[in-house]
Design an enzyme around this catalytic site. Structure first.
Site, PDB file in Angstrom:
ATOM      1  N   GLU A 126      -4.030   1.985  -7.242  1.00 19.18           N
ATOM      2  CA  GLU A 126      -4.395   3.156  -6.446  1.00 19.18           C
ATOM      3  C   GLU A 126      -3.415   4.293  -6.726  1.00 19.18           C
ATOM      4  O   GLU A 126      -2.338   4.343  -6.116  1.00 19.18           O
ATOM      5  CB  GLU A 126      -4.331   2.828  -4.952  1.00 19.18           C
ATOM      6  CG  GLU A 126      -5.268   1.743  -4.515  1.00 19.18           C
ATOM      7  CD  GLU A 126      -5.535   1.844  -3.016  1.00 19.18           C
ATOM      8  OE1 GLU A 126      -6.700   2.036  -2.661  1.00 19.18           O
ATOM      9  OE2 GLU A 126      -4.587   1.759  -2.230  1.00 19.18           O
ATOM     10  N   HIS A 140       0.855  -1.196   0.000  1.00 19.13           N
ATOM     11  CA  HIS A 140       0.000   0.000   0.000  1.00 19.13           C
ATOM     12  C   HIS A 140       0.889   1.243   0.000  1.00 19.13           C
ATOM     13  O   HIS A 140       1.940   1.267   0.640  1.00 19.13           O
ATOM     14  CB  HIS A 140      -0.927   0.002   1.224  1.00 19.13           C
ATOM     15  CG  HIS A 140      -1.956   1.086   1.127  1.00 19.13           C
ATOM     16  ND1 HIS A 140      -1.661   2.397   1.422  1.00 19.13           N
ATOM     17  CD2 HIS A 140      -3.243   1.063   0.704  1.00 19.13           C
ATOM     18  CE1 HIS A 140      -2.747   3.137   1.194  1.00 19.13           C
ATOM     19  NE2 HIS A 140      -3.710   2.346   0.760  1.00 19.13           N
TER      20      HIS A 140
END
Ligand code: PGA
Length: 252
Positions: free
Chosen positions: A165, A96
């Protein structure tokens, strides 16, 4: 049969007590019961994996970790894939951008992916460029993140999920998210890169998700027009009402 869509909530550190985590899970369990065609998962802070997975035991909602360590032994603060599994987790986010911002580079992310998959967790590999430039450098940046995470680990990619993302679109509101057309363009590119790194057949099995300012206002358009298998939802997943609205927008 068409594959179910996948909606993963990433609580980050928004939900801070076990009580709130349990309350959330109780409501979610009830509300998703009638929603068909969507697989729902929650990436929760490690200490809450046992309580949340116990609460969701008889439901189809999966619980997982927001990261795992690629290291072992003398690593203060580390949480391994095996620990996540023992606690009731079935998947883990790896790479992430908020972890990468703390210094976890492509080599570390590769180690985490291997650690998660080897422990029997589904690795959800997060990739995303920091910014977009005219020369399209973001495409090679994403390709490199995918290649380095998977190189030498192709045999572990059987259950892989990839979440795209773009870092610049995270933590904002629906109007700052990518347009469906931009999402579609990158989803195609990611599938092509996966086909190069894995093989075409394996690549087609990898769900590609979009994340970054997904809210109830844009979820339906992203899922209908973005050519993606699902969504990774941050801030809007910490509110059970908005999370359920997003899940409903993905139903088939
Ligand atoms: P956001 O976060 O939905 O708050 O933009 C997404 C993520 O970081 O996973």
């Amino acid at each position: 049969m068409t594959r179910k869509r996948l909606v993963i909530g990433n609580w980050k550190m928004y939900i801070e007590s076990a009580e709130s985590a349990k309350d959330f899970a109780r409501v979610l369990k009830r509300k998703v019961r009638g929603i068909s065609g969507v697989e729902v998962a929650l990436a929760v802070p490690a200490p809450f994996i046992p309580v949340v997975s116990a609460m969701l035991e008889s439901s189809a909602v999966r619980v997982g970790a927001q990261t795992v360590s690629g290291l072992s032994g003398a690593q203060t603060g580390g949480v391994s894939g095996a620990m996540v599994k023992t606690a009731g987790g079935t998947f883990a986010l790896v790479g992430h951008s908020e972890r990468r911002a703390l210094g976890e580079d492509n080599v570390a992310v590769h180690g985490q992916l291997v650690a998660a998959a080897s422990a029997g967790l589904v690795p959800v590999l997060c990739v995303g460029e920091l910014e977009r430039t005219e020369d399209g450098g973001h495409f090679s940046f994403i390709a490199e993140q995918i290649r380095s995470a998977l190189s030498g680990a192709q045999s572990l990619a059987g259950k892989l999920v990839v979440a795209y993302e773009p870092v610049w679109a995270i933590g904002k509101h629906a109007d700052s998210a990518l347009t469906s057309a931009e999402v579609r363009e990158m989803a195609i590119f990611i599938r092509k890169t996966l086909a190069d790194v894995l093989d075409r057949k394996s690549a087609l099995k990898v769900p590609v998700l979009y994340g970054g300012s997904v809210e109830p206002a844009n979820a339906a358009a992203l899922i209908a027009e973005g050519d993606i298998a699902g969504l990774l939802v941050g801030h809007a997943s910490a509110d059970v009402t908005s999370f359920v609205e997003i899940i409903s927008a993905c139903k088939k």
